[in-house]
Design a protein around this motif. Sequence first.
Motif, PDB file in Angstrom:
ATOM      1  N   ASN B   7     -15.323  69.355  22.158  1.00 24.22           N
ATOM      2  CA  ASN B   7     -15.214  67.982  21.517  1.00 24.22           C
ATOM      3  C   ASN B   7     -13.899  67.284  21.704  1.00 24.22           C
ATOM      4  O   ASN B   7     -13.831  66.009  22.118  1.00 24.22           O
ATOM      5  N   TYR B   8     -12.930  67.920  21.468  1.00 24.87           N
ATOM      6  CA  TYR B   8     -11.750  67.278  21.423  1.00 24.87           C
ATOM      7  C   TYR B   8     -11.300  66.860  22.912  1.00 24.87           C
ATOM      8  O   TYR B   8     -10.650  65.961  23.224  1.00 24.87           O
ATOM      9  N   ILE B   9     -11.414  67.748  23.898  1.00 23.42           N
ATOM     10  CA  ILE B   9     -11.224  67.755  25.165  1.00 23.42           C
ATOM     11  C   ILE B   9     -12.064  66.514  25.762  1.00 23.42           C
ATOM     12  O   ILE B   9     -11.404  65.671  26.491  1.00 23.42           O
ATOM     13  N   LEU B  10     -13.121  66.371  25.340  1.00 27.19           N
ATOM     14  CA  LEU B  10     -13.938  65.274  25.562  1.00 27.19           C
ATOM     15  C   LEU B  10     -13.468  63.976  25.183  1.00 27.19           C
ATOM     16  O   LEU B  10     -13.362  62.946  26.256  1.00 27.19           O
ATOM     17  N   HIS B  11     -13.038  63.753  24.032  1.00 21.69           N
ATOM     18  CA  HIS B  11     -12.139  62.574  23.478  1.00 21.69           C
ATOM     19  C   HIS B  11     -10.990  62.235  24.420  1.00 21.69           C
ATOM     20  O   HIS B  11     -10.940  61.125  24.795  1.00 21.69           O
ATOM     21  N   LEU B  12     -10.173  63.466  24.818  1.00 23.38           N
ATOM     22  CA  LEU B  12      -9.158  62.978  25.719  1.00 23.38           C
ATOM     23  C   LEU B  12      -9.626  62.448  26.948  1.00 23.38           C
ATOM     24  O   LEU B  12      -9.135  61.521  27.482  1.00 23.38           O
ATOM     25  N   ALA B  13     -10.683  63.255  27.665  1.00 24.78           N
ATOM     26  CA  ALA B  13     -11.252  62.801  28.828  1.00 24.78           C
ATOM     27  C   ALA B  13     -11.847  61.460  28.843  1.00 24.78           C
ATOM     28  O   ALA B  13     -11.652  60.373  29.615  1.00 24.78           O
ATOM     29  N   ASP B  14     -12.627  61.014  27.809  1.00 22.44           N
ATOM     30  CA  ASP B  14     -13.284  59.833  27.489  1.00 22.44           C
ATOM     31  C   ASP B  14     -12.108  58.683  27.390  1.00 22.44           C
ATOM     32  O   ASP B  14     -12.482  57.486  27.940  1.00 22.44           O
ATOM     33  N   ASN B  15     -11.016  58.805  26.578  1.00 21.71           N
ATOM     34  CA  ASN B  15      -9.846  57.885  26.739  1.00 21.71           C
ATOM     35  C   ASN B  15      -9.462  57.141  28.146  1.00 21.71           C
ATOM     36  O   ASN B  15      -9.293  56.311  28.579  1.00 21.71           O
ATOM     37  N   GLN B  16      -9.284  58.707  28.949  1.00 23.00           N
ATOM     38  CA  GLN B  16      -8.962  58.326  30.403  1.00 23.00           C
ATOM     39  C   GLN B  16      -9.861  57.691  31.321  1.00 23.00           C
ATOM     40  O   GLN B  16      -9.780  56.731  32.008  1.00 23.00           O
ATOM     41  N   LEU B  17     -11.192  58.040  30.954  1.00 25.62           N
ATOM     42  CA  LEU B  17     -12.167  57.606  31.945  1.00 25.62           C
ATOM     43  C   LEU B  17     -12.572  55.861  31.626  1.00 25.62           C
ATOM     44  O   LEU B  17     -12.570  55.080  32.385  1.00 25.62           O
ATOM     45  N   ILE B  18     -12.730  55.649  30.288  1.00 27.90           N
ATOM     46  CA  ILE B  18     -12.862  54.412  29.799  1.00 27.90           C
ATOM     47  C   ILE B  18     -11.776  53.454  30.043  1.00 27.90           C
ATOM     48  O   ILE B  18     -12.037  52.269  30.727  1.00 27.90           O
ATOM     49  N   LEU B  19     -10.466  53.919  29.854  1.00 30.25           N
ATOM     50  CA  LEU B  19      -9.297  52.865  30.480  1.00 30.25           C
ATOM     51  C   LEU B  19      -9.309  52.758  31.835  1.00 30.25           C
ATOM     52  O   LEU B  19      -9.043  51.507  32.263  1.00 30.25           O
ATOM     53  N   TYR B  70     -20.946  64.433  32.713  1.00 33.05           N
ATOM     54  CA  TYR B  70     -20.333  64.088  31.350  1.00 33.05           C
ATOM     55  C   TYR B  70     -19.665  62.351  31.538  1.00 33.05           C
ATOM     56  O   TYR B  70     -20.176  61.753  30.509  1.00 33.05           O
ATOM     57  N   ALA B  71     -19.627  62.098  32.674  1.00 34.71           N
ATOM     58  CA  ALA B  71     -19.365  60.806  33.025  1.00 34.71           C
ATOM     59  C   ALA B  71     -20.414  59.714  33.317  1.00 34.71           C
ATOM     60  O   ALA B  71     -20.507  58.703  32.394  1.00 34.71           O
ATOM     61  N   PHE B  72     -21.458  60.171  33.481  1.00 34.00           N
ATOM     62  CA  PHE B  72     -22.731  59.165  33.800  1.00 34.00           C
ATOM     63  C   PHE B  72     -24.075  59.643  33.146  1.00 34.00           C
ATOM     64  O   PHE B  72     -24.850  58.656  33.021  1.00 34.00           O
ATOM     65  N   LEU B  73     -24.052  60.657  32.464  1.00 29.90           N
ATOM     66  CA  LEU B  73     -25.328  60.941  31.657  1.00 29.90           C
ATOM     67  C   LEU B  73     -25.368  60.689  30.129  1.00 29.90           C
ATOM     68  O   LEU B  73     -25.990  61.656  29.541  1.00 29.90           O
ATOM     69  N   ARG B  74     -24.180  60.538  29.606  1.00 29.56           N
ATOM     70  CA  ARG B  74     -24.014  60.432  28.079  1.00 29.56           C
ATOM     71  C   ARG B  74     -24.185  59.108  27.758  1.00 29.56           C
ATOM     72  O   ARG B  74     -24.142  58.161  28.392  1.00 29.56           O
ATOM     73  N   SER B  75     -24.807  58.615  26.552  1.00 31.47           N
ATOM     74  CA  SER B  75     -25.031  57.487  26.114  1.00 31.47           C
ATOM     75  C   SER B  75     -23.847  57.145  25.045  1.00 31.47           C
ATOM     76  O   SER B  75     -23.051  57.981  24.834  1.00 31.47           O
ATOM     77  N   GLU B  76     -23.832  55.936  24.898  1.00 31.78           N
ATOM     78  CA  GLU B  76     -22.605  55.372  23.943  1.00 31.78           C
ATOM     79  C   GLU B  76     -22.203  56.357  22.873  1.00 31.78           C
ATOM     80  O   GLU B  76     -20.885  56.469  22.764  1.00 31.78           O
ATOM     81  N   ARG B  77     -22.913  56.676  22.159  1.00 30.29           N
ATOM     82  CA  ARG B  77     -22.472  57.216  20.810  1.00 30.29           C
ATOM     83  C   ARG B  77     -21.926  58.863  20.940  1.00 30.29           C
ATOM     84  O   ARG B  77     -21.429  59.510  20.226  1.00 30.29           O
ATOM     85  N   GLU B  78     -22.171  59.229  22.462  1.00 34.45           N
ATOM     86  CA  GLU B  78     -21.752  60.391  22.669  1.00 34.45           C
ATOM     87  C   GLU B  78     -20.379  60.398  23.305  1.00 34.45           C
ATOM     88  O   GLU B  78     -19.656  61.314  23.775  1.00 34.45           O
ATOM     89  N   TYR B  79     -19.715  59.250  23.454  1.00 32.49           N
ATOM     90  CA  TYR B  79     -18.407  59.102  23.966  1.00 32.49           C
ATOM     91  C   TYR B  79     -17.401  59.056  22.751  1.00 32.49           C
ATOM     92  O   TYR B  79     -17.714  58.373  21.743  1.00 32.49           O
ATOM     93  N   PHE B  80     -16.329  59.644  22.798  1.00 29.27           N
ATOM     94  CA  PHE B  80     -15.296  59.764  21.650  1.00 29.27           C
ATOM     95  C   PHE B  80     -13.791  58.984  21.956  1.00 29.27           C
ATOM     96  O   PHE B  80     -12.989  59.574  21.613  1.00 29.27           O
TER      97      PHE B  80
END
Lengths: 161, 250
Positions: B7-19, B70-80
């Motif tokens: 869950n934590y690594i997803l949070h780091l990854a999501d910061n990078q992907l969304i930015l 992870y990048a394309f098949l999660r919805s809004e609330r699943e991004y951290f």
Amino acid sequence: MIQAEDIWQFLTEVEDPEIPVVNVIEMGIVRDVTYAQDKWVVSITPTYSGCPAMHAIEQDITELLSEKGLQHFEVKTILSPAWTTDWMTNEARMKLEAYGIAPPQKGSSDKALLMGKLRDVKCPRCKSYDTHMISQFGSTACKSLYKCESCLEPFDYFKCI
Amino acid sequence: MMGVLENYILHLADNQLILGQRLAEWCGHGPVLEEDIALSNFALDNIGQATLLYKRVAEIEGAGKSEDDYAFLRSEREYFNFLAMELPNGDYAFTIARQYLFAEFYALYLSELTKSKDTFLAEYAVKSLKEVKYHVQHARDWVLRMGDGTEESHYRIQQAVNHIWNFTGEWFMDFETDLELMQSGVVPTNSKLLPEWQNEVQKTCLEATVVMPVSGWMHSGGRNGKHTEYMGHLLTPMQYLQRAHPNSKW
């Protein structure tokens, strides 16, 4: 039986897709070739995390080793130790310069260099040091754009990382 | 149920992907060619880092997923990701203000993360720090140039810093979800990074003649999947292809 040295030799045929004058060994991208549990493992490390050339390099290695008759092998990406321009061989630096890209200066891991002043960069064409940076970010993540004041030509500088 | 580390690594990854996705929106729209290229370069760094991180999550989960799942098949609330990452680019000053403040935070964060007891995270930190130092340098230069530039550029960068400021608070919060990892030395304790970050930012602001805002109430929620209304609009074009044509390949 194929030996590790043979595989290293094969890999010299794999060019860097962005800079075709150097191969992946000279670039320091191939880190290790080992044999374990009935298969060869070729470890490669990315230059920049997002370098699009990495996919191409992985594919090229896979194709080449298959052509050479290897059946059981894996191309593995490793992150540590992190790639640095210091790993480029002197031969690679000379080839880069001949190709028109100013090679990175040694001692790149130096924090002062990254954060502080830029060193003088030599024009790969006329060898003048009277050059200046136009843009820190160039055609690929690993290059900056420079201009030479002596011959007035623009050129790429492979930046230190 | 996903473990705390994934869950934590997803949070780091999501910061990078969304930015990265936001910065990529500048591609072809930069104010000058050099900046267009610079931002595309950063987007590439961000998305490259996200790829490494998603791959690691997939490895730990062991369910045979790829980084694209992870990048394309999660919805809004699943991004951290932090809320600041998803905010629209605004004008160039806003993009730069976010780049600068976040890069300054992330450089400090990664320096700490290099000491992680998790080998992968420590290796990721060493690798990425090299890239983020360039991000700091670039964004800082622009904060100075705009702050100490014309009346208009000064006004815009000041507005931008003021606007983004309330979104920086959650970068320094220690979320309950992450306490276990923080206490066991796997990840840095974000709140401890605040004084040094403020110090660095203050130095830049002084030099740029920008007034550093006073911290008050702060937005938060991204770390736990609660996003701004911009998030869905960001994901829609990003995920369109995989949603409309599942499993299509490049």
